[in-house]
Structures are given as C-alpha cells and as structure tokens.
Enzyme design. Structure first.
Site, mmCIF file in Angstrom:
data_model
loop_
_atom_site.group_PDB
_atom_site.id
_atom_site.type_symbol
_atom_site.label_atom_id
_atom_site.label_comp_id
_atom_site.label_asym_id
_atom_site.label_seq_id
_atom_site.Cartn_x
_atom_site.Cartn_y
_atom_site.Cartn_z
ATOM 1 N N CYS A 2 0.824 -1.197 0.000
ATOM 2 C CA CYS A 2 0.000 0.000 0.000
ATOM 3 C C CYS A 2 0.857 1.246 0.000
ATOM 4 O O CYS A 2 2.079 1.204 0.163
ATOM 5 C CB CYS A 2 -0.892 0.041 1.243
ATOM 6 S SG CYS A 2 -1.880 -1.431 1.525
ATOM 7 N N ARG A 48 -4.430 0.679 -1.745
ATOM 8 C CA ARG A 48 -4.055 -0.719 -1.538
ATOM 9 C C ARG A 48 -3.813 -1.474 -2.832
ATOM 10 O O ARG A 48 -4.579 -1.353 -3.788
ATOM 11 C CB ARG A 48 -5.153 -1.432 -0.738
ATOM 12 C CG ARG A 48 -4.822 -2.875 -0.386
ATOM 13 C CD ARG A 48 -6.008 -3.557 0.242
ATOM 14 N NE ARG A 48 -5.724 -4.945 0.621
ATOM 15 C CZ ARG A 48 -6.635 -5.886 0.760
ATOM 16 N NH1 ARG A 48 -7.915 -5.589 0.570
ATOM 17 N NH2 ARG A 48 -6.302 -7.114 1.084
ATOM 18 N N LEU A 49 -2.753 -2.259 -2.830
ATOM 19 C CA LEU A 49 -2.503 -3.281 -3.846
ATOM 20 C C LEU A 49 -2.898 -4.607 -3.227
ATOM 21 O O LEU A 49 -2.271 -5.062 -2.273
ATOM 22 C CB LEU A 49 -1.021 -3.284 -4.244
ATOM 23 C CG LEU A 49 -0.582 -4.321 -5.278
ATOM 24 C CD1 LEU A 49 -1.202 -4.012 -6.636
ATOM 25 C CD2 LEU A 49 0.942 -4.366 -5.379
ATOM 26 N N ASN A 73 1.662 -0.659 5.355
ATOM 27 C CA ASN A 73 2.204 -0.939 4.028
ATOM 28 C C ASN A 73 3.186 -2.096 4.154
ATOM 29 O O ASN A 73 4.162 -1.999 4.901
ATOM 30 C CB ASN A 73 2.919 0.306 3.484
ATOM 31 C CG ASN A 73 3.756 0.016 2.250
ATOM 32 O OD1 ASN A 73 3.448 -0.881 1.469
ATOM 33 N ND2 ASN A 73 4.822 0.775 2.078
ATOM 34 N N GLY A 74 2.936 -3.199 3.444
ATOM 35 C CA GLY A 74 3.877 -4.307 3.490
ATOM 36 C C GLY A 74 3.188 -5.651 3.529
ATOM 37 O O GLY A 74 2.037 -5.806 3.111
ATOM 38 N N GLU A 75 3.922 -6.646 4.029
ATOM 39 C CA GLU A 75 3.401 -7.999 4.192
ATOM 40 C C GLU A 75 3.902 -8.573 5.512
ATOM 41 O O GLU A 75 5.091 -8.475 5.823
ATOM 42 C CB GLU A 75 3.859 -8.919 3.049
ATOM 43 C CG GLU A 75 3.352 -8.531 1.672
ATOM 44 C CD GLU A 75 1.865 -8.770 1.491
ATOM 45 O OE1 GLU A 75 1.271 -9.506 2.306
ATOM 46 O OE2 GLU A 75 1.299 -8.225 0.528
ATOM 47 N N VAL A 288 16.584 -7.785 -17.853
ATOM 48 C CA VAL A 288 16.800 -6.750 -18.863
ATOM 49 C C VAL A 288 18.184 -6.941 -19.464
ATOM 50 O O VAL A 288 19.067 -7.552 -18.854
ATOM 51 C CB VAL A 288 16.670 -5.325 -18.284
ATOM 52 C CG1 VAL A 288 15.245 -5.051 -17.848
ATOM 53 C CG2 VAL A 288 17.648 -5.100 -17.140
ATOM 54 N N GLY A 362 16.759 -11.049 -5.408
ATOM 55 C CA GLY A 362 17.969 -11.533 -4.741
ATOM 56 C C GLY A 362 18.667 -10.472 -3.935
ATOM 57 O O GLY A 362 19.812 -10.658 -3.517
#
Length: 620
Positions: A2, A48-49, A73-75, A288, A362
C-alpha cells in the site's frame, strides 16, 4: 502492499482532503482500492494493492472497540500464526488480511508487538485513548515512511515524499547537509531527506508522539555482527540452506500471480532455483539487457531460466529508454537519487507488471555475505580466489591502526569526492553546510555504533546494512517496483537468516578473493558450477557511453542553465569547466550533479530559502 498517509493533532479534523490527495498521488503503490478514516485527533488513509486477503474490506483497520486505528504498508508473513495466538489470548481478529492482526497485537502487547512481526512493513497506528501515534518500520527498512511536524503541532506522515510535501503549511526548505551527503553518496541517507524539516523513519524504529509531541524514538532490532565461534563449513552451509529455503517458502504466499527477478547473477539465480522447486506451475522470471555486451547479462539469465524451467521474459534497454526514465525515477524517489541502475530496475518491474503482481528478488545478499568488491579492496585481499575455497584465510585478522571510518569512506564514496567538492562549492554553500552541522565524516558515528571487537569487515558490513542497503538498494527496489504496482519480496532479508549469517566469521564469506564463499557452496547444490562460479557483475548500465555520446545535450542544457549556475551550490566557472571537459572517470560525479538539478527542475515552485541567489552568494 500500500501507500499510507495521515495526520494527527490539532490540524487533523480538517485534513481529510490532504490525506485523500496524498493517497491519490501514491495510487501506483495501491491501485486496487482506497480507504479513509477521520476521527478524534486523526485522519488516516491508504491506497491498496491487493495481494493477501484480496476480498477483504481493506484498510484502515481497527481493534475490537475501534479505539485503535491502523494503516499499514507491506506484508506480514506470519500473520496466520499470530492470528491463532491472539485468539488464544482472547483477542479475536476480524478480516482475512495480514493488516488486521496489527491493532489486535498492539492491544495485547503494547508497542513491543513489533518484535513479533515477520515481514516487511511501515505502520502508522493511533491510540485514541492515549492520543498516541506510533510510526514503525521493519527491521531492514524495506518499506519507506516519511514524517514531519507542521507549525500548528500536528504530525503528518506518508509513504512517499511527493505525497507528504503536498501537505499545506509543510516547510520544504532544502537541507544543505542533505545536499552535501547526497553529492558524496548519490543518495540522501536516513534520517535526512532533501527537505530540512522532513525526516525518514530509520529501519527497525518505533517513533511515538503523544498529543503531537515527540515522546520516544526506539530502535527495536539491529544487525549484530558480534564475533561468534566459527562453525564447521558444512554445518554453516546446511544452516544457511535451511533458513534460505524457509525464507523463500514464506514469500511465495500470495493470492495473485507471482514471479521472480533474474539478473543471471548468483543471488537472483539461487532464489529462482529454490522458488521453482516449491511452485506447482512454471515461475515467471524477468531480466533486462543492453546493446553493450559488457553490461548485458540477459544470456546468463536465460541459461538459468532454462535450467530451472521458468517462463522467462526479457527487455532490451536503449538510450531512449534511459532518457524517458530519468524524470520518472526522480518523481518516484521524491528527492535526488543518482543510482543509474534504477533505470534497469524501472524497466525490469515494468516488464514484470505485464505478467505478475509479486516478485521475489535476490537483494540483500551482498551486505551480509560480504559480496561487494569494495570489501575485498578494504581488506587488502587478492582478486583471485585460492584453489582451496574452504580454508580460513590468514589475512582475515583484526585490521589496521588507521581510522576505520576514514578508510572505508575512501572506498565507499563514489559521487563527488572531497577534492572535487572543494573545486566546485561556493564558499557560501560550504559555510551553510558547516553551519548546519555537516562536513564531518558521517560514517564515523555509524562505525561508533558497531562492535569494536568485531572484525573490520564485519563492521563495514554492519555500516552498509544500516546505510547502503536501506538508503540506496532498498530505495531503488521499492520505488521502481511500486512505480508499476509490483510488490518486491527479498528472501535474503528474512531476519532469521540475517541473524544467523551476521554471526558467522568473515572467514566463511570472503576467502582470499572469493566473495560470498559459503553462499556459493550452498548454491552449488541447486545450480550448475558454471553459473555459481561466474564473475560477479552488479546490475549496472552503460553510463559512460550514454553520457559521452547520447546524453551530452541534455546534461549540458541542464547543468549549464542559468537556474543551475545561479543556484548557489557551485561556482559557475568551475561547474562549466567540469561539465564541458567531461572525462569518463567522472561519469558518476556528472550523473550525480545532473540528477540533483533535474530534481530542482521538477519540483514545484519553491521559496527563496531553497537557494542561494547569485547576488547573495558572490558568484563569479
């Protein structure tokens, strides 16, 4: 994932419009829904995502009697376990997402609840009974949080600078110390921001305000490189292996498509190899490439993708892509940021968003496994790895008698070195920096916060974990990923893995000229030797060629403009000479100057206190 924003204190009641506007400015961080709370002494908002609990009601979230309100915001990877524990303690948790456990945990444990969270987070929590605001960041500093106090005593916060500085009556004067630090390191280190009266919440920190007044700043966790007994080689490798597999597994939980970034280097390749073994369908991977062969790792990434059976996607970056990305990078960082690798990251995440919402990365390995070339230079070790990579290197003994902060600064500074600053700075700007408390080696205080009994390499890595990692690398990852509404997850920054690896002797990490020796040993269990043993190639762009051939008109137009020459930082004649007599070895310095001026060009109209006028600075 978020974007969050809010205000507490006297100005909160009439600030719902600011909070809504701040969230709209961060819609890229959370395009799926918005939420707003206004109540007694606080206004909170979020965009929010949806990743976990995607059918949930979203945020803000509350405790049972709604006396505690929270945006986040986060997990939180252990939210299911915490939910079960809270219910046993008599604190039932509603909703399905990880956010709902936070106010319940606070109610059960008080501010110390943060130590129970596993994951990445920036949290704002308001206790209406105590009139207490808590601003909290995760251990590594993966999720950003900015804050300031307005003249009326209210406290404002947001996930991004561009959102926060839209707040009415916020003092956005430029900080001369931040400019000076930026010019050395190409980033503005926490707690500074480019604005003198706006601050970042540092990693692993709980800031508390009561009735708008600062009450406490507490560091609840730190990287601990305290010397430990060196375990047998295989025992250490087995433990790293187990912890890394667990960290990857924890980060595979999502209710939306998930993939992984794959540069072709050791760290991302190992994460992909472990993730591919734990997913039921082929993993999407992204890389890329560049037209310049020396910078193009895309063939190596394809080799890893084929070996791991992933569905691979690649994008080739050209100079026009770089030109298109410059201003977008500045808008998303909100302040000067001169890591040209952000261009590569920007397009990697743009590509990823076409297929997934969550990616594994990574990042974070180099700082704990001794992976940067500068560590080898700092230790004075050879560049070629010995045949016996398992031996304990006799060179890794407690180091020299000269000042460690000065020696490491000589290795770390890669923007404008002090000699170049001396040529370019106006006397007035140099005086402003000194008057504001700058000019001293900023690494000295950071080294003073490390264990004096630790090996010098460990102390350097600890400094990097508190500075280089959150202020340079993680800023790039967060801002470039969220610019495209992608959530990045970094298994190497799982705090349980970090705590074990930081306890290992550097003799297991840097063996002769062989960086990350113990991690390479683990990686050989999952990847071909040719991939593991390949020479390290950091994510980089062909900056020298771009500056020397393609970007000269833009660079000169920007740095030789009247606005830049009269801004008061630099002596015009000296700046003209430096720009027009461009030498390839000055590429990073030139890019650093360019990104500072581009930031000034893109900011809204500013007050006279932001710059030294030509007349007042005595410019020649």
């Amino acid at each position: 994932m978020c974007g969050i924003a809010g205000i507490t204190g006297p100005g909160a009641a009439g600030s719902a419009d600011f909070v809504a506007d701040a969230c709209a400015r961060m819609a890229h961080r959370g395009p799926d829904e918005t939420g707003l709370y206004t109540g007694d002494g606080a206004a909170f908002g979020m965009c929010r995502l949806r990743v976990v609990g995607i059918h949930d009601d979203g945020q803000p979230v509350f405790n049972a009697d709604r006396s505690v309100v929270c945006v986040f915001n986060g997990e939180i990877y252990n939210h299911a376990e915490l939910r079960r524990r809270l219910e046993r303690l008599g604190h039932p948790v509603g909703g399905a997402s990880d956010a709902h456990v936070i106010p319940a945990l606070y109610e059960a444990l008080g501010p110390d609840f943060v130590g129970d969270l596993h994951g990445m987070f920036a949290i704002a929590l308001y206790d209406t009974r105590a009139r207490r605001l808590l601003l909290i960041t995760d251990r590594a500093g993966k999720k950003p949080l900015f804050h300031s106090r307005r003249p009326d005593g209210s406290v404002v916060f947001a996930s991004e600078l561009t959102a926060l500085t839209a707040c009415p009556d916020l003092d956005t004067e430029v900080d001369p110390v931040a400019v000076d630090l930026y010019l050395s390191h190409r980033v503005v280190p926490a707690p500074h921001t480019i604005h003198r009266h706006v601050r970042k919440v540092p990693p692993a920190t709980v800031l508390s305000f009561e009735d708008g007044r600062p009450a406490e700043e507490r560091r609840y966790w730190r990287y601990d490189f305290t010397p430990a007994e060196t375990p047998p080689w295989e025992e250490a490798a087995d433990r790293v292996d187990t912890l890394l597999r667990t960290a990857v597994a924890d980060r595979l939980g999502a209710e939306v498509p998930l993939g992984a970034m794959l540069s072709g280097g050791l760290d991302s390749s190992l994460v992909v190899a472990l993730a591919a073994r734990q997913t039921r369908t082929p993993l999407h991977t992204f890389s890329v490439g560049f037209e310049q062969q020396a910078f193009d790792e895309s063939a190596h990434a394809r080799t890893v993708a084929e070996y791991c059976g992933t569905e691979h996607h690649s994008y080739r970056i050209g100079v026009q892509d770089a030109l298109d990305a410059v201003d977008r990078i500045i808008r998303h960082t909100g302040e000067p940021y001169a890591f040209p690798s952000a261009i590569a990251a920007y397009y990697m995440y743009k590509l990823a968003r076409e297929h997934v919402t969550v990616t594994l990365t990574g990042d974070g390995s180099d700082e704990i496994f001794c992976g940067y070339g500068r560590y080898r230079v700092f230790a004075g070790l050879p560049s070629v790895a010995p045949a016996d990579a398992h031996r304990v290197d006799a060179d890794l003994v407690a180091g020299g008698a000269t000042d460690i902060a000065d020696r490491y600064r000589a290795v770390l500074v890669d923007g404008l070195r002090d000699g170049l600053k001396g040529q370019l700075y106006t006397p007035e700007f140099r005086d402003r920096v000194a008057a504001a408390g700058g000019t001293a080696n900023p690494l000295r205080a950071r080294f003073a916060d490390t264990s004096g009994s630790a090996h010098e390499l460990d102390r350097a890595m600890q400094v990097d974990c508190g500075f280089w990692l959150p202020d340079a690398q993680l800023v790039k990852i967060d801002r470039m990923a969220m610019a495209h509404s992608v959530e990045p997850r970094s298994p190497f920054l799982d705090h349980r893995l970090v705590e074990y690896v930081t306890s290992l002797s550097p003799s297991l990490k840097l063996v002769g000229g062989d960086e990350k020796a113990i991690l390479k040993h683990v990686a050989r269990r999952y990847l071909p030797a040719g991939i593991v043993g390949r020479r390290k190639q950091e994510l980089a762009v062909p900056l020298e060629e771009w500056l020397g051939r393609h970007m000269r008109p833009l660079i000169e137009t920007t740095l030789l403009s009247d606005a830049c020459l009269t801004r008061g930082y630099f002596r015009p004649d000296a700046l003209r000479r430096f720009v027009t007599e461009f030498r390839p070895e000055h590429s990073y310095a030139l890019w650093t100057l360019f990104m500072l001026e581009r930031w000034h060009t893109l900011r809204p109209a500013t007050s006279d206190t932001d710059v030294l006028t030509a007349a007042g600075a005595g410019l020649s």
